[in-house]
Design a protein around this motif. Structure first.
Motif, mmCIF file in Angstrom:
data_model
loop_
_atom_site.group_PDB
_atom_site.id
_atom_site.type_symbol
_atom_site.label_atom_id
_atom_site.label_comp_id
_atom_site.label_asym_id
_atom_site.label_seq_id
_atom_site.Cartn_x
_atom_site.Cartn_y
_atom_site.Cartn_z
ATOM 1 N N PRO A 37 0.784 -1.269 0.019
ATOM 2 C CA PRO A 37 -0.179 0.053 0.050
ATOM 3 C C PRO A 37 1.114 1.424 -0.030
ATOM 4 O O PRO A 37 2.040 1.042 0.402
ATOM 5 C CB PRO A 37 -0.868 -0.114 1.298
ATOM 6 C CG PRO A 37 -0.213 -1.220 2.113
ATOM 7 C CD PRO A 37 0.703 -1.789 1.404
ATOM 8 N N ALA A 48 -9.759 9.580 5.782
ATOM 9 C CA ALA A 48 -10.411 9.323 4.386
ATOM 10 C C ALA A 48 -12.028 8.967 5.076
ATOM 11 O O ALA A 48 -12.046 8.461 5.914
ATOM 12 C CB ALA A 48 -9.672 7.790 3.968
ATOM 13 N N VAL A 50 -15.385 7.078 5.456
ATOM 14 C CA VAL A 50 -15.865 5.764 5.803
ATOM 15 C C VAL A 50 -16.605 5.308 4.599
ATOM 16 O O VAL A 50 -17.445 6.036 4.024
ATOM 17 C CB VAL A 50 -16.782 5.769 7.068
ATOM 18 C CG1 VAL A 50 -17.681 4.543 6.984
ATOM 19 C CG2 VAL A 50 -15.999 5.961 8.222
ATOM 20 N N ARG A 51 -16.343 3.998 3.869
ATOM 21 C CA ARG A 51 -17.029 3.494 2.842
ATOM 22 C C ARG A 51 -17.766 2.308 3.696
ATOM 23 O O ARG A 51 -17.039 1.358 3.778
ATOM 24 C CB ARG A 51 -16.047 3.010 1.870
ATOM 25 C CG ARG A 51 -17.024 2.550 0.538
ATOM 26 C CD ARG A 51 -16.190 2.543 -0.571
ATOM 27 N NE ARG A 51 -15.103 1.914 -0.741
ATOM 28 C CZ ARG A 51 -15.110 0.236 -0.912
ATOM 29 N NH1 ARG A 51 -16.153 -0.307 -1.027
ATOM 30 N NH2 ARG A 51 -13.804 -0.094 -0.950
ATOM 31 N N ASP A 108 -16.505 -0.666 8.274
ATOM 32 C CA ASP A 108 -15.813 0.279 7.363
ATOM 33 C C ASP A 108 -15.187 -0.483 6.354
ATOM 34 O O ASP A 108 -14.040 -1.096 6.954
ATOM 35 C CB ASP A 108 -14.978 1.176 8.204
ATOM 36 C CG ASP A 108 -14.340 2.218 7.113
ATOM 37 O OD1 ASP A 108 -14.431 2.412 6.045
ATOM 38 O OD2 ASP A 108 -13.339 2.779 7.672
ATOM 39 N N ALA A 109 -15.132 -0.655 4.956
ATOM 40 C CA ALA A 109 -14.402 -1.345 3.917
ATOM 41 C C ALA A 109 -13.058 -0.853 4.146
ATOM 42 O O ALA A 109 -12.113 -1.819 3.935
ATOM 43 C CB ALA A 109 -14.958 -0.851 2.623
ATOM 44 N N LEU A 110 -12.759 0.377 4.331
ATOM 45 C CA LEU A 110 -11.170 0.568 4.435
ATOM 46 C C LEU A 110 -10.345 0.005 5.523
ATOM 47 O O LEU A 110 -9.461 -0.760 5.242
ATOM 48 C CB LEU A 110 -11.084 2.260 4.513
ATOM 49 C CG LEU A 110 -9.681 2.856 4.324
ATOM 50 C CD1 LEU A 110 -9.125 2.455 2.871
ATOM 51 C CD2 LEU A 110 -9.516 4.320 4.592
ATOM 52 N N GLN A 111 -11.165 -0.091 6.520
ATOM 53 C CA GLN A 111 -10.343 -0.839 7.701
ATOM 54 C C GLN A 111 -10.158 -2.219 7.352
ATOM 55 O O GLN A 111 -9.235 -2.780 7.736
ATOM 56 C CB GLN A 111 -11.391 -0.404 9.072
ATOM 57 C CG GLN A 111 -10.861 0.683 9.955
ATOM 58 C CD GLN A 111 -11.398 0.923 11.110
ATOM 59 O OE1 GLN A 111 -12.113 0.021 11.648
ATOM 60 N NE2 GLN A 111 -11.563 2.114 11.578
ATOM 61 N N GLU A 113 -10.079 -3.849 4.631
ATOM 62 C CA GLU A 113 -9.126 -3.860 3.422
ATOM 63 C C GLU A 113 -7.581 -3.849 4.121
ATOM 64 O O GLU A 113 -7.005 -4.543 3.706
ATOM 65 C CB GLU A 113 -9.170 -2.661 2.471
ATOM 66 C CG GLU A 113 -10.510 -3.136 1.571
ATOM 67 C CD GLU A 113 -10.991 -2.065 0.709
ATOM 68 O OE1 GLU A 113 -10.305 -0.890 0.432
ATOM 69 O OE2 GLU A 113 -11.842 -1.945 0.004
ATOM 70 N N GLN A 114 -7.327 -3.028 4.917
ATOM 71 C CA GLN A 114 -6.177 -2.868 5.832
ATOM 72 C C GLN A 114 -5.952 -3.983 6.446
ATOM 73 O O GLN A 114 -4.739 -4.625 6.421
ATOM 74 C CB GLN A 114 -6.019 -1.508 6.596
ATOM 75 C CG GLN A 114 -6.012 -0.265 5.731
ATOM 76 C CD GLN A 114 -6.277 1.013 6.387
ATOM 77 O OE1 GLN A 114 -6.550 1.033 7.740
ATOM 78 N NE2 GLN A 114 -5.808 2.237 6.140
#
Ligand SMILES: Cc1cc2nc3c(=O)[nH]c(=O)nc-3n(C[C@H](O)[C@H](O)[C@H](O)COP(=O)(O)OP(=O)(O)OC[C@H]3O[C@@H](n4cnc5c(N)ncnc54)[C@H](O)[C@@H]3O)c2cc1C
Length: 383
Positions: A37, A48, A50-51, A108-111, A113-114
């Motif tokens: 990343p 960023a 939240v998605r 949250d998609a971002l968390q 994904e990380q």
């Protein structure tokens, strides 16, 4: 000497990571090829947006069992309220009616994904799959990491790259964008999710901690005129949703992306299997994309564990997997496409059919049960 694997997974998004974790105890030689990343900006940019992702119960259970989600980090959806702005007809799905603890969980998609990326560290090879050649068994893959190229071999290549490698064709351009972020409302969410269809596109409000997360589809034309001022944005959101939740305030940073229905051009050639968003990207209405991708993971993991290592990637293996996934993929794609297009139609006959459809679902408990099962289980809900 060229390194040789049984399974190479391209991509460490949630689908690629879940695939690797599902295979980790099978005694196979696997590797996940994925780029590192980008380094965090210094000084850090604003957080960023939240998605939100709504995970159906089977997806939630799978990701929790794999350690990709910690228990108690999601917000349960106990009720889904579906309506159409300015038309009659609405329906309500409730977990209690279907004897379920919840209809899904919002994270949250971002968390996610990380966390997914970190979890594949033991199998990770930094870089991107550039291309592959097949002169029989095995496949030869070219991997690029910065300026360095490398070659590896594999029996089976699983593309979980979101669609960059095996190019996706656009089946439909919805001429919409989806805005996402979080917002507070005067009335608390009480674990109720709203899917509100409008002539421009659907607005989903999902319970998220002590706030709502929103995914709001508007016409692409409106994207350029959407107010950047927080208060004016909240007013526009409230104007679309209505007054049921009171006043909208404290909107987070938000972002928007264009909405297209895409499908992999030629899926599943010998030695190569395509899963998750690499197989199709859907309109976010009804929150089905990741749930569908995780059903790919479950079935592919089961197929790999019951196959001999020599047969992995054979034409018969690849064709059998494609056949297994055909109905669920086609049905999910058709359902989300129908929802996205039908309710955005301004035609009066279509509007009448849609309104009657919602009213009928509400009046018929078996229809409500089917819709709830369809959203949770995909094609397995079809008797
Ligand atoms: C606004 C919005 C709301 C949504 N809401 C929901 C919802 O409520 N419920 C739901 O189920 N779904 C939802 N979705 C869909 C869901 O986000 C996607 O289906 C899911 O994130 C796809 O995951 P993936 O791992 O397949 O692909 P991606 O997340 O795209 O991951 C692909 C990975 O592959 C890597 N990669 C790319 N090229 C290469 C290469 N050449 N070699 C190696 N690696 C490569 C990338 O770096 C990336 O990490 C939503 C989508 C949007 C946009």
């Amino acid at each position: 000497m060229t390194a040789r694997y049984d399974v190479v997974i391209a991509g460490a998004g949630v689908v690629g990571a879940a695939m690797a974790l599902a295979l980790r105890d099978l005694g196979l030689k696997i590797v996940v090829v994925a780029p590192l990343p980008p380094a965090p900006a210094s000084p850090p940019a604003r957080a960023a947006p939240v998605r939100p992702i709504a995970l159906a119960a089977p997806s939630w259970e799978m990701l929790t069992a794999q350690g990709l989600i910690e228990a108690n980090t999601g917000t349960p959806i106990e009720t889904i309220h579906i309506s159409w702005r300015g038309r009659f007809g609405r329906t309500v799905l409730s977990a209690r009616e279907h004897q379920l603890p919840s209809l899904g969980q919002v994270v949250d998609a971002l968390q996610l994904e990380q966390h997914a990326f970190r979890s594949v560290a033991p199998f990770h090879m930094a870089g991107e799959v550039e291309h592959w050649t097949s002169n029989g068994d095995p496949l030869t893959l070219a991997i690029r990491n910065d300026a360095v190229s490398n070659t590896i071999e594999t029996r089976l290549l699983v593309l979980a790259d979101g669609g960059g490698l095996g190019p996706l064709e656009t089946v439909h351009d919805y001429a919409q964008v989806a805005w996402f972020g979080t917002v507070r409302t005067t009335r608390p969410h009480a674990n109720i999710a709203y899917e509100r269809f409008t002539d421009e596109g659907p607005l989903a409000l999902l319970p998220f901690g002590d706030r709502y997360a929103f995914v709001w589809a508007t016409s692409s034309a409106r994207a350029t005129t959407m107010p950047s001022d927080d208060e004016a944005f909240c007013a526009a959101l409230a104007g679309t949703f209505g007054e049921r939740l009171g006043h909208f305030h404290d909107v987070s940073m938000r972002a928007c992306i264009p909405l297209l229905l895409k499908r992999a051009r030629a899926t599943d050639t010998s030695g190569v299997i395509v899963i998750g968003n690499a197989a199709q990207t859907l309109h976010p209405v009804a929150g089905q994309g990741l749930n569908l991708g995780l059903r790919d993971v479950c079935q592919l993991a089961a197929a790999i564990s019951s196959s001999s290592t020599d047969a992995l990637g054979s034409a018969a293996f690849v064709a059998a997997f494609g056949k297994q996934r055909r109905i669920d993929r086609a049905a999910t794609m058709r359902t989300t496409d129908l929802f996205a297009r039908l309710f955005a139609s301004s035609g009066s006959l279509v509007a009448l059919v849609g309104s009657i459809g919602l009213a009928s679902i509400d009046a018929l408990p078996p229809a409500r049960a089917f819709l709830a099962r369809r959203m949770l289980l995909g094609a397995r809900a079809i008797p």
